[in-house]
Design an enzyme around this catalytic site. Structure first.
Site, PDB file in Angstrom:
ATOM      1  N   ASP A 159       6.301   4.233  75.673  1.00  0.00           N
ATOM      2  CA  ASP A 159       6.105   4.638  74.261  1.00  0.00           C
ATOM      3  C   ASP A 159       6.952   5.870  73.644  1.00  0.00           C
ATOM      4  OD1 ASP A 159       3.856   2.683  74.227  1.00  0.00           O
ATOM      5  OD2 ASP A 159       3.066   3.795  76.126  1.00  0.00           O
ATOM      6  N   HIS A 187      -2.414   4.298  77.268  1.00  0.00           N
ATOM      7  CA  HIS A 187      -1.155   3.217  76.837  1.00  0.00           C
ATOM      8  C   HIS A 187      -1.844   2.001  76.248  1.00  0.00           C
ATOM      9  CE1 HIS A 187       2.488   0.485  76.767  1.00  0.00           C
ATOM     10  NE2 HIS A 187       1.876  -0.262  77.361  1.00  0.00           N
TER      11      HIS A 187
HETATM   12  P1  NAX Z   1       5.214 -11.003  85.014  1.00  0.00           P
HETATM   13  O1  NAX Z   1       3.856 -11.777  84.749  1.00  0.00           O
HETATM   14  O2  NAX Z   1       6.370 -11.463  84.413  1.00  0.00           O
HETATM   15  O3  NAX Z   1       5.068 -10.388  86.331  1.00  0.00           O
HETATM   16  C1  NAX Z   1       4.122  -9.747  87.115  1.00  0.00           C
HETATM   17  C2  NAX Z   1       4.141 -10.008  88.629  1.00  0.00           C
HETATM   18  O4  NAX Z   1       3.041  -9.744  89.071  1.00  0.00           O
HETATM   19  C3  NAX Z   1       4.035 -11.718  88.961  1.00  0.00           C
HETATM   20  O5  NAX Z   1       5.382 -12.169  89.391  1.00  0.00           O
HETATM   21  C4  NAX Z   1       2.984 -11.836  89.517  1.00  0.00           C
HETATM   22  O6  NAX Z   1       3.167 -12.911  90.580  1.00  0.00           O
HETATM   23  C5  NAX Z   1       2.794 -10.483  90.314  1.00  0.00           C
HETATM   24  N1  NAX Z   1       1.274 -10.156  90.567  1.00  0.00           N
HETATM   25  C6  NAX Z   1       0.321 -10.553  89.927  1.00  0.00           C
HETATM   26  N2  NAX Z   1      -0.819 -10.167  90.875  1.00  0.00           N
HETATM   27  C7  NAX Z   1      -0.203  -9.261  91.928  1.00  0.00           C
HETATM   28  C8  NAX Z   1      -0.813  -8.837  93.154  1.00  0.00           C
HETATM   29  N3  NAX Z   1      -2.118  -8.864  93.278  1.00  0.00           N
HETATM   30  N4  NAX Z   1      -0.039  -8.248  93.745  1.00  0.00           N
HETATM   31  C9  NAX Z   1       1.288  -8.258  93.613  1.00  0.00           C
HETATM   32  N5  NAX Z   1       2.054  -8.998  92.657  1.00  0.00           N
HETATM   33  C10 NAX Z   1       1.189  -9.550  91.746  1.00  0.00           C
HETATM   34  O7  NAX Z   1       4.744  -9.555  84.068  1.00  0.00           O
HETATM   35  P2  NAX Z   1       5.627  -8.443  83.535  1.00  0.00           P
HETATM   36  O8  NAX Z   1       6.320  -8.658  82.378  1.00  0.00           O
HETATM   37  O9  NAX Z   1       6.687  -8.093  84.740  1.00  0.00           O
HETATM   38  O10 NAX Z   1       4.748  -7.298  83.188  1.00  0.00           O
HETATM   39  C11 NAX Z   1       4.228  -6.657  84.536  1.00  0.00           C
HETATM   40  C12 NAX Z   1       2.784  -5.815  83.937  1.00  0.00           C
HETATM   41  O11 NAX Z   1       3.528  -4.564  83.075  1.00  0.00           O
HETATM   42  C13 NAX Z   1       1.936  -6.637  82.942  1.00  0.00           C
HETATM   43  O12 NAX Z   1       0.604  -6.043  83.385  1.00  0.00           O
HETATM   44  C14 NAX Z   1       2.343  -5.830  81.375  1.00  0.00           C
HETATM   45  O13 NAX Z   1       1.281  -5.911  80.879  1.00  0.00           O
HETATM   46  C15 NAX Z   1       2.532  -4.526  82.106  1.00  0.00           C
HETATM   47  N6  NAX Z   1       3.265  -3.717  80.952  1.00  0.00           N
HETATM   48  C16 NAX Z   1       3.189  -2.304  81.043  1.00  0.00           C
HETATM   49  C17 NAX Z   1       3.899  -1.665  80.189  1.00  0.00           C
HETATM   50  C18 NAX Z   1       3.702  -0.412  79.888  1.00  0.00           C
HETATM   51  O14 NAX Z   1       4.239   0.597  79.240  1.00  0.00           O
HETATM   52  N7  NAX Z   1       2.856   0.546  80.920  1.00  0.00           N
HETATM   53  C19 NAX Z   1       4.877  -2.195  79.170  1.00  0.00           C
HETATM   54  C20 NAX Z   1       5.356  -3.336  79.530  1.00  0.00           C
HETATM   55  C21 NAX Z   1       4.563  -4.297  80.069  1.00  0.00           C
HETATM   56  O15 NAX Z   1       3.499  -4.948  79.066  1.00  0.00           O
END
Ligand code: NAX
Length: 326
Positions: A159, A187
């Protein structure tokens, strides 16, 4: 030879993981002289994809990568962990509201908090990226009673970087010209980008752009940037999120420049009227691996109301996961 740093990344086969791992491996985060041991966590259905990512990491022949281990067991992935990037969680889908997301993802962070507690190194530092990141960090912190609370942080650096990007676009300046652009709170779209204290080339931002732009287009664009990227790309922010995670951890490692602060969501001690214990984004300075809240910033009534509103949202999130906080 510097001893390798053990770095754990969860959700390592996901979109952000794919961008993050190569930045970590190249030395962007911990410096060009710091070798790393990567320990990567995924859920069983994603282990095949993770093996592919590991092949690519090997094929990049990064001189700083000492070893790569993968697991679907958090106790293994956090063994000896010194720096943890908690990225993995279930992304929000169209049919979910924020409350649903909290319910689905909360239990992931009790398990990972416990695993960090039992397996991480004494000097572990944690950044939570997976959403809702502030409350997930809170859950992990409560599940890790032996890890000092201040080691748990959540990411609002994206952000902050988005806000800086908008200022650069408006003024035609460079990112390095902009300082002290703090994000307060959660966030989420209640966060408050505090433009009142931001500076460009050492002069207040508010003297260089109109209040109307700041109150209008600027705040609106920063708050809705994630959605705009999904609309344009057909996928959520990944490389910019990974870059922000690198920035967050690099600042924690290397410190902030004299007279400058950055944004980190950290456990509140009650400063600025923010309820104690919430993981709330504040402006911080960092030195020798320790962050300190910037004291004494003054806010008008409108800014104060925003600082309060985003705290209220975090209190509601905390109430929603009370059963996970032990
Ligand atoms: P993706 O769905 O591409 O990747 C997430 C990965 O996490 C997947 O490969 C899944 O298999 C894995 N996963 C799920 N449960 C798990 C667990 N219990 N243990 C280990 N791995 C697990 O999502 P992606 O685009 O990489 O985003 C990841 C996270 O970042 C999401 O929650 C998203 O909302 C969050 N974000 C946070 C941001 C921030 O500024 N704080 C911004 C970007 C993003 O939106």
């Amino acid at each position: 030879m510097t001893a390798p740093l053990t770095v754990s990344v969860t959700g390592a086969a996901g979109n952000i993981g794919y961008a993050l791992l190569f930045r970590l491996a190249s030395g962007s985060c911990f410096g060009p002289d710091q070798p790393i041991k990567l320990r990567l966590l995924e859920i069983p259905p994603a282990m095949g994809a993770l093996e592919g990512v590991v092949m690519e990491l090997m094929d990049s022949a990064f001189p700083l990568v000492h070893s790569i281990d993968i697991s679907d067991d958090a106790n293994v992935a956090f063994a000896g962990c010194q720096r943890a990037f908690l990225v993995g969680s279930r992304p929000r889908t169209a049919d979910m509201d924020r409350a649903d997301l909290i319910k689905v993802n909360g239990p992931i962070f009790t398990g990972q908090g416990r695993a960090l507690n039992d397996n991480a190194a004494d000097d572990v530092r944690v950044i939570v990226v997976g959403n809702p990141c502030n409350t997930n960090a809170l859950i992990a912190m409560h599940s890790a009673p032996d890890v000092p609370n201040e080691r748990f942080t959540a990411m609002t650096r994206l952000d902050q970087n988005r806000a800086i990007g908008q200022i650069c676009g408006k003024l035609g300046c460079q990112a390095a010209d902009v300082s002290n652009m703090a994000i307060w709170g959660n966030h989420s779209n209640t966060m408050f980008p505090d433009y009142h204290h931001a500076q460009v080339n050492g002069r207040p931002l508010t003297e260089q752009v109109s209040e109307a732009w700041l109150q209008g287009e600027f705040l609106q664009t920063v708050a809705t940037r994630g959605k705009a990227i999904i609309n344009a790309r057909g996928a959520s922010s990944a490389a910019s999120a990974a870059s922000a995670a690198v920035d967050h951890m690099a600042s924690w490692e290397m410190g902030t420049a004299a007279g400058e602060f950055t944004s980190m969501a950290v456990p509140s001690q009650g400063d600025y009227g923010v309820p104690e214990g919430l993981i709330y984004s504040f402006p911080v300075t960092i030195s020798d691996g320790r962050y300190t809240l910037v004291p004494g910033l003054e806010h008008g009534a409108e800014a104060q109301a925003k600082i309060q509103a985003t705290a209220d949202e975090l209190v509601a999130e905390r109430d929603a996961v009370a059963d996970l906080l032990g």
